[in-house]
Design an enzyme around this catalytic site. Structure first.
Site, PDB file in Angstrom:
ATOM      1  N   GLU A  34       0.738  -1.264   0.012  1.00 51.41           N
ATOM      2  CA  GLU A  34      -0.036  -0.069   0.020  1.00 51.41           C
ATOM      3  C   GLU A  34       0.910   1.456  -0.017  1.00 51.41           C
ATOM      4  O   GLU A  34       1.697   1.600   1.108  1.00 51.41           O
ATOM      5  CB  GLU A  34      -0.842  -0.013   1.173  1.00 51.41           C
ATOM      6  CG  GLU A  34      -1.866  -1.256   1.240  1.00 51.41           C
ATOM      7  CD  GLU A  34      -2.711  -1.028   2.465  1.00 51.41           C
ATOM      8  OE1 GLU A  34      -3.300  -0.002   2.691  1.00 51.41           O
ATOM      9  OE2 GLU A  34      -2.883  -2.176   3.033  1.00 51.41           O
ATOM     10  N   LEU A  35       1.072   1.690  -1.175  1.00 50.55           N
ATOM     11  CA  LEU A  35       2.147   2.684  -1.396  1.00 50.55           C
ATOM     12  C   LEU A  35       1.334   4.273  -1.778  1.00 50.55           C
ATOM     13  O   LEU A  35       0.579   4.264  -2.384  1.00 50.55           O
ATOM     14  CB  LEU A  35       3.008   2.358  -2.569  1.00 50.55           C
ATOM     15  CG  LEU A  35       3.539   0.886  -2.309  1.00 50.55           C
ATOM     16  CD1 LEU A  35       4.340   0.633  -3.371  1.00 50.55           C
ATOM     17  CD2 LEU A  35       4.341   0.673  -1.237  1.00 50.55           C
ATOM     18  N   CYS A  68      -3.383   5.397   5.975  1.00 51.20           N
ATOM     19  CA  CYS A  68      -3.016   5.323   4.502  1.00 51.20           C
ATOM     20  C   CYS A  68      -4.106   5.577   3.533  1.00 51.20           C
ATOM     21  O   CYS A  68      -4.035   5.781   2.420  1.00 51.20           O
ATOM     22  CB  CYS A  68      -2.414   4.059   4.204  1.00 51.20           C
ATOM     23  SG  CYS A  68      -3.630   2.561   4.398  1.00 51.20           S
ATOM     24  N   THR A  69      -5.252   5.786   4.044  1.00 52.45           N
ATOM     25  CA  THR A  69      -6.668   6.063   3.259  1.00 52.45           C
ATOM     26  C   THR A  69      -6.979   7.476   3.585  1.00 52.45           C
ATOM     27  O   THR A  69      -8.199   8.062   2.936  1.00 52.45           O
ATOM     28  CB  THR A  69      -7.926   5.059   3.806  1.00 52.45           C
ATOM     29  OG1 THR A  69      -7.784   5.423   5.267  1.00 52.45           O
ATOM     30  CG2 THR A  69      -7.495   3.639   3.411  1.00 52.45           C
TER      31      THR A  69
END
Length: 87
Positions: A34-35, A68-69
């Site tokens: 997840e980048l 991360c979202t």
């Protein structure tokens, strides 16, 4: 590099993720990356404006960018941009 680890999961920058992915790929391992964290919110002109506004605010600021979202980009249909940005 340890072949006993069947799956490597990484969340972070694209630069480091590329390095992690290459190491895992070289041993034919599996990876979940997840980048980047450049998530977008897209609001079309037929959206529920109240729900869309609440969603945009939470996605952009609700977690202070610590997930991360978290949203970093907003795309609004041209017919509703003034309504949403004025609120």
């Amino acid at each position: 590099e340890d072949e006993n680890i069947s799956l490597v999961s990484f969340t972070g920058s694209t630069k480091v993720g590329r390095q992690v992915g290459n190491v895992v790929q070289n041993r034919f391992g599996k990876s979940l990356l997840e980048l980047g964290g450049n998530n977008a919110v897209i609001v079309h002109n037929d959206a529920n404006m109240e729900l869309a506004l609440r969603g945009v605010l939470f996605a952009a600021a609700g977690t202070a960018g610590q997930r991360c979202t978290s949203a970093r980009r907003l795309y609004f249909h041209k017919d509703i941009i003034n309504e949403l940005t004025s609120r």
